[in-house]
Enzyme design. Structure first.
Site, mmCIF file in Angstrom:
data_model
loop_
_atom_site.group_PDB
_atom_site.id
_atom_site.type_symbol
_atom_site.label_atom_id
_atom_site.label_comp_id
_atom_site.label_asym_id
_atom_site.label_seq_id
_atom_site.Cartn_x
_atom_site.Cartn_y
_atom_site.Cartn_z
ATOM 1 N N CYS A 167 47.447 -36.933 25.844
ATOM 2 C CA CYS A 167 46.778 -37.097 24.554
ATOM 3 C C CYS A 167 47.468 -36.307 23.439
ATOM 4 O O CYS A 167 48.071 -35.278 23.686
ATOM 5 C CB CYS A 167 45.343 -36.599 24.634
ATOM 6 S SG CYS A 167 44.419 -37.266 25.995
ATOM 7 N N ARG B 232 54.018 -39.263 23.671
ATOM 8 C CA ARG B 232 53.355 -38.445 24.694
ATOM 9 C C ARG B 232 52.633 -39.309 25.729
ATOM 10 O O ARG B 232 52.268 -38.819 26.788
ATOM 11 C CB ARG B 232 52.337 -37.507 24.022
ATOM 12 C CG ARG B 232 52.982 -36.440 23.162
ATOM 13 C CD ARG B 232 51.945 -35.700 22.346
ATOM 14 N NE ARG B 232 51.112 -34.833 23.164
ATOM 15 C CZ ARG B 232 51.337 -33.540 23.373
ATOM 16 N NH1 ARG B 232 52.391 -32.970 22.834
ATOM 17 N NH2 ARG B 232 50.523 -32.817 24.103
ATOM 18 N N TRP C 223 44.899 -40.518 26.382
ATOM 19 C CA TRP C 223 45.419 -40.921 27.692
ATOM 20 C C TRP C 223 44.252 -40.694 28.642
ATOM 21 O O TRP C 223 43.869 -39.556 28.902
ATOM 22 C CB TRP C 223 46.617 -40.040 28.044
ATOM 23 C CG TRP C 223 47.403 -40.479 29.224
ATOM 24 C CD1 TRP C 223 48.388 -41.422 29.252
ATOM 25 C CD2 TRP C 223 47.308 -39.966 30.565
ATOM 26 N NE1 TRP C 223 48.899 -41.532 30.518
ATOM 27 C CE2 TRP C 223 48.261 -40.658 31.349
ATOM 28 C CE3 TRP C 223 46.515 -39.001 31.192
ATOM 29 C CZ2 TRP C 223 48.442 -40.420 32.700
ATOM 30 C CZ3 TRP C 223 46.687 -38.758 32.533
ATOM 31 C CH2 TRP C 223 47.647 -39.466 33.280
ATOM 32 N N ASN D 67 42.205 -32.550 23.625
ATOM 33 C CA ASN D 67 43.160 -32.724 24.731
ATOM 34 C C ASN D 67 42.764 -31.749 25.826
ATOM 35 O O ASN D 67 42.420 -30.608 25.528
ATOM 36 C CB ASN D 67 44.589 -32.362 24.310
ATOM 37 C CG ASN D 67 45.156 -33.328 23.316
ATOM 38 O OD1 ASN D 67 44.541 -34.336 23.009
ATOM 39 N ND2 ASN D 67 46.334 -33.000 22.813
ATOM 40 N N GLY D 68 42.863 -32.186 27.082
ATOM 41 C CA GLY D 68 42.527 -31.288 28.188
ATOM 42 C C GLY D 68 41.337 -31.822 28.946
ATOM 43 O O GLY D 68 40.983 -33.001 28.833
ATOM 44 N N GLU E 242 66.780 -38.007 41.319
ATOM 45 C CA GLU E 242 66.604 -38.203 39.874
ATOM 46 C C GLU E 242 66.893 -39.656 39.480
ATOM 47 O O GLU E 242 66.177 -40.249 38.672
ATOM 48 C CB GLU E 242 67.510 -37.219 39.114
ATOM 49 C CG GLU E 242 67.478 -37.334 37.601
ATOM 50 C CD GLU E 242 66.102 -37.181 36.977
ATOM 51 O OE1 GLU E 242 65.150 -36.786 37.665
ATOM 52 O OE2 GLU E 242 65.972 -37.495 35.776
ATOM 53 N N LYS F 108 64.205 -42.162 37.725
ATOM 54 C CA LYS F 108 64.493 -42.792 36.427
ATOM 55 C C LYS F 108 64.262 -44.295 36.514
ATOM 56 O O LYS F 108 63.637 -44.891 35.658
ATOM 57 C CB LYS F 108 65.946 -42.485 36.079
ATOM 58 C CG LYS F 108 66.281 -42.285 34.668
ATOM 59 C CD LYS F 108 66.039 -40.897 34.123
ATOM 60 C CE LYS F 108 64.624 -40.413 34.264
ATOM 61 N NZ LYS F 108 64.435 -39.020 34.085
ATOM 62 N N GLU G 266 60.396 -45.257 37.107
ATOM 63 C CA GLU G 266 59.426 -45.004 36.038
ATOM 64 C C GLU G 266 59.595 -45.947 34.856
ATOM 65 O O GLU G 266 58.621 -46.297 34.204
ATOM 66 C CB GLU G 266 59.438 -43.543 35.585
ATOM 67 C CG GLU G 266 60.674 -43.083 34.871
ATOM 68 C CD GLU G 266 60.631 -41.608 34.500
ATOM 69 O OE1 GLU G 266 59.556 -41.110 34.163
ATOM 70 O OE2 GLU G 266 61.697 -40.974 34.542
ATOM 71 N N HIS H 74 67.330 -42.133 60.903
ATOM 72 C CA HIS H 74 66.107 -41.607 61.523
ATOM 73 C C HIS H 74 64.880 -42.406 61.100
ATOM 74 O O HIS H 74 63.760 -41.902 61.203
ATOM 75 C CB HIS H 74 65.943 -40.129 61.179
ATOM 76 C CG HIS H 74 67.061 -39.296 61.707
ATOM 77 N ND1 HIS H 74 67.233 -39.050 63.051
ATOM 78 C CD2 HIS H 74 68.102 -38.703 61.081
ATOM 79 C CE1 HIS H 74 68.324 -38.316 63.230
ATOM 80 N NE2 HIS H 74 68.873 -38.096 62.048
ATOM 81 N N LYS I 79 54.298 -37.988 28.356
ATOM 82 C CA LYS I 79 55.468 -37.109 28.210
ATOM 83 C C LYS I 79 55.111 -35.676 28.560
ATOM 84 O O LYS I 79 55.876 -34.970 29.188
ATOM 85 C CB LYS I 79 55.968 -37.197 26.767
ATOM 86 C CG LYS I 79 57.193 -36.346 26.468
ATOM 87 C CD LYS I 79 58.420 -36.937 27.113
ATOM 88 C CE LYS I 79 59.671 -36.121 26.877
ATOM 89 N NZ LYS I 79 60.724 -36.487 27.850
HETATM 90 C C1 F6R Z 1 60.737 -38.023 34.394
HETATM 91 C C2 F6R Z 1 60.058 -37.013 33.619
HETATM 92 C C3 F6R Z 1 59.042 -36.175 34.291
HETATM 93 C C4 F6R Z 1 59.138 -34.713 33.798
HETATM 94 C C5 F6R Z 1 57.977 -33.892 34.380
HETATM 95 C C6 F6R Z 1 58.063 -32.446 33.966
HETATM 96 O O1 F6R Z 1 61.667 -38.721 33.618
HETATM 97 O O2 F6R Z 1 60.289 -36.862 32.442
HETATM 98 O O3 F6R Z 1 59.138 -36.236 35.669
HETATM 99 O O4 F6R Z 1 60.367 -34.201 34.191
HETATM 100 O O5 F6R Z 1 56.761 -34.427 33.931
HETATM 101 O O6 F6R Z 1 58.011 -32.309 32.582
HETATM 102 P P1 F6R Z 1 58.435 -30.961 31.885
HETATM 103 O O7 F6R Z 1 59.913 -30.789 32.104
HETATM 104 O O8 F6R Z 1 58.089 -31.148 30.443
HETATM 105 O O9 F6R Z 1 57.654 -29.867 32.532
#
Ligand code: F6R
Length: 612
Positions: free
Chosen positions: A2, A27, A75, A101-102, A485, A489, A492, A508, A607
């Site tokens: 949010c 976000r 959100w 938010n929260g 990673e 990527k 998501e 395995h 985000k």
């Molecule tokens: C993936 C991504 C998330 C963040 C994770 C941690 O592309 O962006 O997996 O890496 O939510 O976020 P931060 O680094 O802001 O703690």
């Protein structure tokens, strides 16, 4: 997650709030809303879905009068995404409107109590409880500050709350605990926001609201109070991010722009800390005595930050000869970690606000470990609470999927590793200097990866595989870390099921999934492991799987065994994860583009993950 924006000034508030909400879109959200105060009344407008819908509903804000107001991107946590649950929420008497938010953990108890007293709730949210409680606690005398102090005593959980009250028409209030909120100071106008990007086009001067603090803000004044209502003095922080860096600058998506930002971002992370052939980490207190006493390192993060941590683990263990554990923050906090004064805890977070990561930082500190945060967002909660901060200086990252955030985290971990190795004398002078040269060369190598020709090569395979339902990533050592990673990527942003496996583990169990046409990306950049990877690739090929390899240019034999090959620039094996990441980011981006996905704001994702 949010987002909050609030405005008090002389302009019509709603258009300004809409502008702020658009900057908060990154976000992650599923509905939005605005409340303004006009002629002693609170007006609200809400919409499910994109902000464009809200924008249209109120004709760019012109339909909603008033020069003070609050806006929110929601959100969903309590209640489905719909208009009734969207913020702002009003008290039953219409005097208060709040955005939040929260999570209010005791909302059910408060709601039951207020319902018994006759309050009628219109939503399923915990936030509406806050609006009702404000009404309940308010004495009707214009003293909203005391009401907020009383409110705080009743709330359990985490919150950043923006409030307007019909009785105090040009005043904006904000209160927070464990959720980010900043106050932006303008000229004859002031703001509240969940993060600076929402108000950056109006001001670069911000006050970071502390835990338990309340702000009372008018167009010309911002006053701050502790939880008991006593005034507190706050410092103003000047944030020199330019608004252009939070805009797409002609790129189709923020993600693509941020991929292209990486050469500069890497320079900004590394250059200021490399003086000649020495690493200088002025920002963290790495005195010799402390480094000598260091027996282990714990690295903690979530998602991509955790993946960066795994790369760091390999690097630090190899060059510093000490044990390194890398943990997911959400697991670390419930694992009763063995830590203490001789363990360095490196906390990684792009946003600096991730709830699990913040909790991990607090736990490590409480057990006597020294904490170093690798963070991008200046003065974020994690940056403020850690014993030392190594800012990555990547600039604002808007796309939900991290790119430059991740590669600069990896770069920062290289710096930490080399600094420890230098003191512990666990790396030879020759190797140390050559690694420094490698770090300094990274930026140009990434730039070369972004040439039209290289992008076309990645795009060719992305187009070929974009209709697949499932993609595997395999690798060994740091290539396995990079695979994790790469898979994250891809899944998501493209919604293709992507999974990373340590290549040696295939036999395995996982190999049973390989059948005719199954696509596997094999990362082969660790020269000592080429023969082993070759065997794994052959095993996949024998089951009629399709292999696309990402490899170093010296791996001359690899093309023979694969169906496609993308090479990274020549580099020391230790730093290849940064270069591999760039290829995998582009691969994911072009696949998602081909599938018509919402690249910058993938479904269900936020985000900044400020709830556990
Ligand atoms: C993936 C991504 C998330 C963040 C994770 C941690 O592309 O962006 O997996 O890496 O939510 O976020 P931060 O680094 O802001 O703690």
């Amino acid at each position: 997650m949010c987002g909050i924006i609030g405005y008090t000034g002389t302009k019509q508030a709603a258009p300004v709030l809409l502008g702020g909400l658009k900057r908060l879109e990154y976000r992650g959200y599923d509905s939005s809303g605005i409340a303004t105060v006009k002629d002693g009344k609170i007006l609200t407008a809400k919409a499910k879905g994109k902000i464009a819908i809200l924008d249209e509903k109120i004709s760019g804000g012109t339909k909603l009068g008033g020069t003070v107001g609050i806006g929110h991107t929601r959100w969903a946590t309590h209640g489905v995404p719909n208009e009734a649950n969207a913020h702002p929420h009003r008290s039953a008497d219409g005097r208060f409107a709040v955005v939040h938010n929260g999570i209010i953990e005791n909302f059910f108890d408060i709601k039951s109590e207020l319902t018994a007293l006759g309050y009628a709730f219109a939503s399923d949210t915990d936030t509406e409880t806050v609006a009702m409680l404000l009404q309940h606690l308010y004495r009707g005398d214009g003293d909203v500050l005391s009401t907020i102090c009383a409110l705080q005593k009743r709330l359990c959980g985490s919150y950043a709350i923006g409030i307007v009250c019909a009785d105090t028409p040009d005043v904006l209030y904000a209160v927070r605990k464990d959720n980010p909120l900043v106050v932006g100071l303008g000229n004859g106008e002031n703001f509240i926001a969940s993060d600076v990007t929402a108000a950056l086009e109006h001001t670069h001067d911000f006050v970071l609201l502390g835990d338990g603090e309340t702000a009372r803000i008018t167009p010309d004044h911002a006053e701050f109070f502790d939880a008991d209502g006593k005034p507190v003095k706050k410092q103003t922080t000047h944030i020199d991010w330019d608004i252009g860096s939070a805009e797409k600058s002609g790129y189709a998506h923020f993600m693509l722009k941020e991929i292209f930002d990486q050469p500069k971002a890497l320079t900004d992370t590394l250059r200021p800390r490399i003086h000649g052939d020495k690493i200088v980490l002025d920002d963290i207190d790495f005195d010799s005595k402390y480094l000598d006493s260091l027996s282990a390192v714990d690295i903690v993060g979530c998602g991509s930050a955790y993946h960066a941590g795994i790369v760091g683990k390999h690097f630090i263990e190899k060059h510093c000869k000490i044990r390194v554990n890398c943990s997911l923050a959400s697991e670390y906090i419930y694992s009763d970690p063995i830590t203490g004064g001789d363990v360095l805890t490196v906390i990684i977070s792009q946003s600096g606000e991730t709830a699990d990561t913040l909790a991990a930082l607090r736990l490590a500190k409480s057990r006597g470990s020294r904490t170093i945060a690798v963070v991008n967002v200046v003065e974020s909660a994690i940056a403020r609470e850690a014993d030392g901060v190594l800012y990555t200086h990547a600039g604002p990252e808007i796309a939900v999927a991290t790119t430059k955030g991740y590669t600069t985290q990896v770069a920062a971990l290289y710096l930490i590793g080399l600094k420890i190795a230098e003191r512990k004398r666990t790396v030879s002078d020759v190797k140390y200097k050559s690694l420094i040269r490698e770090l300094l060369a990274l930026s140009d190598k990434v730039r070369s990866q972004l040439s039209d020709e290289n992008i076309a090569a990645v795009k060719k395979y992305a187009d070929r595989f974009s209709s697949h339902k499932c993609v595997f990533f395999i690798g060994r050592g740091t290539d396995y870390a990079a695979s994790l990673e790469g898979a994250l990527k891809l899944k998501e942003i493209s919604y293709i099921h992507a999974e990373a496996y340590a290549a040696g583990e295939l036999k395995h169990g996982t190999i049973s999934l390989i059948e005719n046409g199954t696509v596997t990306l094999a990362l082969v950049t660790q020269s000592a492991l080429y023969p082993k990877m070759e065997n794994n690739i052959k095993a996949v090929k024998s089951r009629e799987g399709t292999i696309l390899a990402v490899s170093s240019p010296d791996n001359v034999k690899i093309a023979v065994h694969t169906d496609g090959l993308l090479t990274i620039p020549e580099c020391d094996d230790d730093v290849s994860p940064v270069l591999t990441a760039v290829v995998l980011q582009l691969f994911a981006y072009y696949i998602a583009l081909g599938r018509g996905c919402d690249i910058d704001q993938p479904r269900n994702l936020a985000k900044s993950v400020t709830v556990e």
